[in-house]
Design an enzyme around this catalytic site. Structure first.
Site, mmCIF file in Angstrom:
data_model
loop_
_atom_site.group_PDB
_atom_site.id
_atom_site.type_symbol
_atom_site.label_atom_id
_atom_site.label_comp_id
_atom_site.label_asym_id
_atom_site.label_seq_id
_atom_site.Cartn_x
_atom_site.Cartn_y
_atom_site.Cartn_z
ATOM 1 N N ASN A 186 7.113 -28.731 -16.454
ATOM 2 C CA ASN A 186 8.069 -27.612 -16.441
ATOM 3 C C ASN A 186 7.989 -26.835 -17.747
ATOM 4 O OD1 ASN A 186 9.033 -28.149 -13.927
ATOM 5 N ND2 ASN A 186 10.722 -29.419 -14.651
ATOM 6 N N ARG A 187 7.881 -27.598 -18.827
ATOM 7 C CA ARG A 187 7.869 -26.962 -20.142
ATOM 8 C C ARG A 187 6.641 -26.068 -20.328
ATOM 9 N NH1 ARG A 187 8.562 -30.112 -25.815
ATOM 10 N NH2 ARG A 187 8.140 -28.287 -27.085
ATOM 11 N N ASP A 221 14.199 -3.141 -9.104
ATOM 12 C CA ASP A 221 13.782 -4.075 -8.049
ATOM 13 C C ASP A 221 14.897 -4.952 -7.485
ATOM 14 O OD1 ASP A 221 11.994 -5.558 -6.394
ATOM 15 O OD2 ASP A 221 11.874 -7.107 -7.932
ATOM 16 N N ASP A 278 14.407 0.986 -4.726
ATOM 17 C CA ASP A 278 13.651 1.759 -5.740
ATOM 18 C C ASP A 278 12.767 2.796 -5.043
ATOM 19 O OD1 ASP A 278 14.654 -0.044 -7.583
ATOM 20 O OD2 ASP A 278 12.858 -1.299 -7.554
ATOM 21 N N GLN A 316 6.281 -16.486 -1.948
ATOM 22 C CA GLN A 316 7.438 -16.743 -2.810
ATOM 23 C C GLN A 316 8.473 -17.671 -2.176
ATOM 24 O OE1 GLN A 316 8.815 -12.892 -4.564
ATOM 25 N NE2 GLN A 316 6.923 -12.098 -3.707
ATOM 26 N N CYS A 369 5.286 -10.826 5.810
ATOM 27 C CA CYS A 369 4.505 -10.249 4.707
ATOM 28 C C CYS A 369 3.983 -11.364 3.788
ATOM 29 C CB CYS A 369 5.397 -9.283 3.928
ATOM 30 S SG CYS A 369 4.626 -8.658 2.434
ATOM 31 N N CYS A 377 -0.307 10.423 4.089
ATOM 32 C CA CYS A 377 -1.066 9.426 4.864
ATOM 33 C C CYS A 377 -1.890 10.064 5.987
ATOM 34 C CB CYS A 377 -0.127 8.384 5.464
ATOM 35 S SG CYS A 377 0.473 7.191 4.260
ATOM 36 N N ILE A 406 5.311 3.319 -2.745
ATOM 37 C CA ILE A 406 5.401 4.707 -3.192
ATOM 38 C C ILE A 406 4.053 5.089 -3.797
ATOM 39 C CG2 ILE A 406 6.426 6.186 -5.003
ATOM 40 C CD1 ILE A 406 8.177 5.879 -2.505
HETATM 41 FE FE1 SF4 Z 1 -2.711 4.438 2.076
HETATM 42 FE FE2 SF4 Z 1 -3.758 5.074 4.438
HETATM 43 FE FE3 SF4 Z 1 -1.834 3.209 4.298
HETATM 44 FE FE4 SF4 Z 1 -1.220 5.776 3.855
HETATM 45 S S1 SF4 Z 1 -1.969 4.862 5.778
HETATM 46 S S2 SF4 Z 1 -0.579 4.006 2.642
HETATM 47 S S3 SF4 Z 1 -3.096 6.499 2.863
HETATM 48 S S4 SF4 Z 1 -3.894 3.063 3.417
#
Ligand code: SF4
EC number: 1.17.99.6
Length: 381
Positions: free
Chosen positions: A281-282, A135, A141, A221, A215, A189, A159
């Protein structure tokens, strides 16, 4: 048969023995497609800022390990459901860490596995050298796993493995052994766009293209203020964001529990929000320090906890939020508490905001407190 094919088979067998769920092999060639994509991302300002290294280092393995010949990619599956999660109810609202932060920090778990693989090879090949990454290294990755046939790259940028969906942690090791590469697997997909449609901020700007700055997982974060237009979208999430994975048909019914290390402690991954605001913090280090979600410290998580209480309009949180507003040394938390008190909107909250506006010296915190007061003008007056 290539020179190292027997060793490759032995390594695959050993990887199963030490609990690696998937392993794949690819060459150490330049990741040309990724390079082009990263250049566009950089131009458009889509990067998160958490990336390590120059584009050349991120796409040319030989720059990271002299004599690099191939890359071993590994995947470990993690759970998607927990047993007996505590209920988040009125008066006892709870936050939520996203799945990638359940259990022990995966960076450490995967590095340990990769170290075992490296030891296995070093005992068999003279002059063996390796560079391990999980990462936070220069390499992607996902690009490595895709080319090594561990899974295909979904439109959600995850992935996707046929066996464990996208609920897998990935890591890799560049090595100086020329193992025969595996074949990538076909993109699955098709016409589906569920993840793109479900993303609340439009961060998936195209299939497999992410604007990290939008995102939600990234935004949870950051250490500054959450952009106002996204505050309501967080719900009770205090770290990470899983929606683009949850909606994916490949994750339907997938729930892997083969690693004790990744089993969540329900009380910690769904912590009571009010208590979380005053955690020392602890205590934070003791309780949450072993989780991946603690890497930025407690401040972004507490900011998100305040937003989650605002999302619930949790009146019982008003005294605790007033404490943050009036006593917390961190302006971002004071300001966010001011905004949240306005959202919750009790008389006590109103009085506290009126006093705070007189005393607050930080310009941005003051702006947020004023926004809190405006909610009263708009909704309660
Ligand atoms: Fe999953 Fe559909 Fe997005 Fe592909 S397009 S990652 S199958 S939700």
């Amino acid at each position: 048969m290539a020179a190292y094919d027997d060793l490759k088979q032995e390594l695959i067998k050993y990887s199963e023995e030490i609990g690696i769920d998937k392993i794949g092999f690819t060459s150490a060639d330049v990741f040309s497609e990724l390079k082009a994509r990263l250049e566009i991302q950089q131009e458009k300002g889509y990067q998160s800022g958490f990336e390590k290294g120059l584009i050349e280092e991120r796409t040319e393995p030989v720059r990271l390990l002299p004599g690099a010949e191939s890359i071993v990619s590994i995947a470990l599956a993690y759970p998607s459901r927990m047993k007996n999660p505590p209920k988040s109810k009125k008066g006892e609202r709870r936050g939520m860490f996203a799945r990638a932060s359940w259990g022990e920090d995966y960076h450490l778990v995967l590095k340990e596995k990769l170290n075992l693989l490296a030891t296995f090879l070093s005992e068999r090949v003279e002059g063996f050298s390796a560079k391990i990454m999980v990462d936070t290294g220069e390499l992607s990755d996902r690009a490595v796993a895709e080319r090594a046939g561990v899974g295909f790259s979904g439109k959600n940028c995850a992935i996707i493995t046929p066996e464990f969906g996208s609920y897998v942690y990935l890591g890799e090791m560049i090595i100086n052994i020329p193992f025969t590469p595996d074949e990538p697997i076909d993109d699955g997909c098709g016409e589906c766009t569920k993840c793109i449609d479900a993303c609340p901020t439009g961060a998936l700007v195209g299939p497999g293209q992410l604007n990290a700055q939008q995102c939600m997982a990234f935004l949870t974060q950051t250490k500054g203020y959450m952009p106002e237009e996204h505050r309501d979208k967080l719900g009770n999430i205090i770290y990470g964001y899983d929606t683009c994975q949850v909606v994916c048909p490949y994750n339907k019914g997938i729930d892997s529990h083969q690693h004790e290390e990744f089993e969540p402690d329900p009380d910690l991954v769904k912590p009571p929000l009010i208590e979380f605001l005053s955690i020392s913090n602890r205590e934070f280090k003791e309780k949450f320090g072993y989780m991946a979600g603690s890497w930025r410290g407690k401040k972004p998580l507490q900011r998100n906890a305040i937003l989650a209480l605002a999302h619930y309009k949790e009146k019982s949180a008003v005294p605790a939020l007033i404490d943050v507003l009036t006593q917390d040394p961190r302006p971002v938390l004071r300001g966010t508490a001011g905004w949240a008190l306005g959202k919750i909107g009790t008389e006590e909250a109103f009085q506290a905001l009126q006093k705070a506006v007189e005393k607050e010296e930080d310009v941005q915190a003051l702006e947020e407190i004023n926004k809190g007061l405006q909610f009263f003008d708009n909704n309660f007056m």
